[in-house]
Design an enzyme around this catalytic site. Structure first.
Site, PDB file in Angstrom:
ATOM      1  N   ASN A 160       0.807  -1.227   0.000  1.00  0.00           N
ATOM      2  CA  ASN A 160       0.000   0.000   0.000  1.00  0.00           C
ATOM      3  C   ASN A 160       0.841   1.277   0.000  1.00  0.00           C
ATOM      4  O   ASN A 160       0.524   2.233  -0.698  1.00  0.00           O
ATOM      5  CB  ASN A 160      -1.015  -0.019   1.145  1.00  0.00           C
ATOM      6  CG  ASN A 160      -0.365  -0.101   2.501  1.00  0.00           C
ATOM      7  OD1 ASN A 160       0.677  -0.728   2.660  1.00  0.00           O
ATOM      8  ND2 ASN A 160      -0.959   0.533   3.482  1.00  0.00           N
ATOM      9  N   GLU A 259       3.408  -5.006  12.328  1.00  0.00           N
ATOM     10  CA  GLU A 259       2.483  -3.891  12.099  1.00  0.00           C
ATOM     11  C   GLU A 259       1.395  -4.433  11.180  1.00  0.00           C
ATOM     12  O   GLU A 259       1.639  -4.664   9.999  1.00  0.00           O
ATOM     13  CB  GLU A 259       3.228  -2.714  11.478  1.00  0.00           C
ATOM     14  CG  GLU A 259       4.303  -2.196  12.427  1.00  0.00           C
ATOM     15  CD  GLU A 259       4.970  -0.912  11.961  1.00  0.00           C
ATOM     16  OE1 GLU A 259       4.819  -0.546  10.798  1.00  0.00           O
ATOM     17  OE2 GLU A 259       5.645  -0.295  12.795  1.00  0.00           O
ATOM     18  N   CYS A 293      -3.090   1.576   6.419  1.00  0.00           N
ATOM     19  CA  CYS A 293      -3.508   0.823   7.616  1.00  0.00           C
ATOM     20  C   CYS A 293      -4.186   1.731   8.627  1.00  0.00           C
ATOM     21  O   CYS A 293      -4.989   1.280   9.433  1.00  0.00           O
ATOM     22  CB  CYS A 293      -2.289   0.151   8.232  1.00  0.00           C
ATOM     23  SG  CYS A 293      -0.964   1.319   8.575  1.00  0.00           S
TER      24      CYS A 293
END
Ligand code: NAD
Length: 491
Positions: A160, A259, A293
């Site tokens: 991303n 993460e 995120c």
């Protein structure tokens, strides 16, 4: 040295680009058009072995013992060199992801530069703890810990924000004297490969930075995480993959930094400055087509301003401009792939089955023949859902949010915390005390008040619950990427 031979994106192992094996390639598709723009050489297990062995050799031959000031200087040169080759990184980031050029410039590549500079500063300023202990009989002992590199670190990153998230790990890992083997996402191989050129150009020893391309299971990702030669894994990606990686490294008890995903809430109180809140919410829901995120997918709004926020956000969503990534006026790119778009469309269906009212979006936009093969999707907002609905519980990772009303502060806190994730939250209010109080009550790693995604790179970044294990950023990164040896001296 160049990263590409013709249309190949190559692996970088032990200081050299490896000639591709024609039989082990996969296509890299431009998400904006759906057209193939390169072949990527998928690393087999023997190439991953070579990368890990090269990393070990680099450590043993002296990289691990390089003085801190030299490592910090190298990081600064890397930042300078990325700036010199800025537009190449921008082009590689766009080719990988289809994101708008303005975002690639202002967020992704700019942050890569900042990551290197910031960790050069952090490592140069780092100190050591020591304890002077009183002993019986008037004597003392001195305890101090020396921090050593973790060793060979596997770095696994998603698609991303590929360059931003990669350098967020590479910079502190190298600052601490580790050697690393990077496995970029199969969707976004270009920038990690370009970074190999830059790090070689600024004098990083061969073997200290390796790139192996491929997929997860039964491919480069798993070859790397299951490799006996790695000393730790730093992983950013989905919670499901994180759980899998944890099982893979468990038998050898290696440290992990995770993460992972999020289902982030925004809480909007009725005292808010409407325009400012709408600007912030628009960013937090739609930046990078919702593929951050930290993006907000649940917006809890105090009832008396619910209609204003819902109408205002829908109006701003309709103003987003979906267009060619290279057009400076484009605000919003495509999703990363057709596969991901199918996943997001699946949630659109689920939401409508659950009785959602679609305020805006809900489908595939028509953007003309040039972009028809891309994985475009409409920015979408729903009302009428509750925390019981799957579209409100599960991470969608697209440009979409559910707006849900609340009455009291306590109710808003309970709704926001009613999730298995715990990455980020934002609170929108003009009441200073309430802002602090509610932000502190959020069961997340990061809570913002009247802003979103505003970062000081020295502050801890990470999540709780399904959102991860550990923190990165500033001293937290130095802790993960080093192991202390405590020395106790009787004085
Ligand atoms: P993903 O988990 O599918 O893949 C991430 C990386 O892991 C890729 O490089 C992939 O090839 C690799 N991988 C997959 N299976 C593997 C396996 N079995 N062994 C080793 N490696 C494997 O995630 P994605 O779809 O690329 O990224 C989106 C996800 O990442 C979202 O859930 C998002 O929330 C999360 N994310 C989290 C953060 C954060 O900082 N918390 C930041 C960005 C993205």
């Amino acid at each position: 040295m160049t990263a590409e031979t013709g249309r190949w994106i190559r692996n970088f192992v032990d200081g050299v680009f490896v000639e591709p094996d024609e039989d082990r390639g996969f296509d890299k598709v431009d998400p904006a058009t759906g057209l193939v723009f390169a072949r990527v050489h998928e690393a087999d297990s023997s190439l991953v072995d070579r990368a890990v062995a090269g990393a070990r050799r680099a450590l043993d031959e002296g990289w691990a013992r390089t003085p801190v000031r030299e490592r910090a200087a190298l990081l600064r040169r890397a930042a300078d060199r990325i700036e010199e080759r800025f537009e190449e990184f921008v082009a590689a980031e766009i080719a990988d992801t289809g994101k708008p050029v303005t975002q690639a410039r202002e967020l992704d590549v700019a942050r890569a530069v900042a990551n290197f500079r910031s960790f050069a500063d952090v490592v140069a300023a780092a100190g050591q703890e020591s304890f002077l202990t009183d002993l019986a009989g008037g004597r003392q002992s001195l305890n101090y810990a020396v921090r050593k590199p973790l060793g060979v670190v596997a770095v696994i990153v998603p698609w991303n924000l590929p360059l931003l998230l990669l350098t967020w790990k590479v910079a502190p890992a190298l600052a601490c004297g580790n050697a690393i083997v990077v496995k970029p996402s199969e969707e976004t191989p270009a920038t990690a490969t370009l970074l190999a050129e830059v790090l070689a150009e600024v004098g990083l020893p061969a073997g200290a930075y390796n790139v192996v391309h491929g997929f997860g299971g039964d491919s480069a990702g798993e070859y790397l995480t299951s490799h006996p030669g790695i000393d730790g894994v730093t992983f950013t990606g989905s919670s499901a993959t994180g759980s899998h990686v944890m099982k893979t490294v468990a038998p050898r008890v290696r440290p992990v930094s995770f993460e992972l995903g999020g289902k982030n809430a925004a809480i909007v109180f009725d005292d808010v400055d409407l325009d400012e809140a709408l600007t912030g919410l628009t960013k937090s829901v739609f930046t990078n087509t919702g593929q951050v995120c930290l993006c907000t997918e649940r917006v809890y709004v105090q009832r008396s301003v619910f209609a204003d926020i819902a109408d205002g956000l829908a109006e701003r969503a309709r103003r987003l401009r979906l267009d060619r990534p290279t057009d400076e006026r484009t605000t919003t790119g495509p999703l990363i792939s057709q596969q991901h778009r199918n996943k997001v469309l699946g949630y659109f269906e689920l939401a409508e089955q659950a009785g959602a009212k679609v305020l805006t979006g809900g489908g595939i936009p028509q953007l003309g023949p040039e972009l028809a093969g891309g994985s475009w999707i409409e920015p979408t907002l729903w009302t009428g859902l509750t925390n019981a609905d799957r579209a409100v519980r599960e991470e969608i990772f697209g440009p979409v949010a559910a707006l849900i009303p609340f009455d009291t502060e306590a109710e808003a806190i309970a709704l926001a915390n009613d999730t298995d994730y715990g990455l980020a939250a934002s609170v929108w209010t003009n009441d200073l005390r309430r802002g602090h109080r509610v932000a502190q009550a959020m069961n997340v790693g990061m809570a913002w008040v009247n802003t979103w995604f505003l970062r000081d790179l020295r502050s801890p970044f990470g999540g709780v619950g399904l959102s991860g294990i550990g923190r990165e950023g500033g001293a937290s990164s130095l802790h993960f990427y080093t192991e202390p040896t405590n020395v106790c001296v009787q004085l």
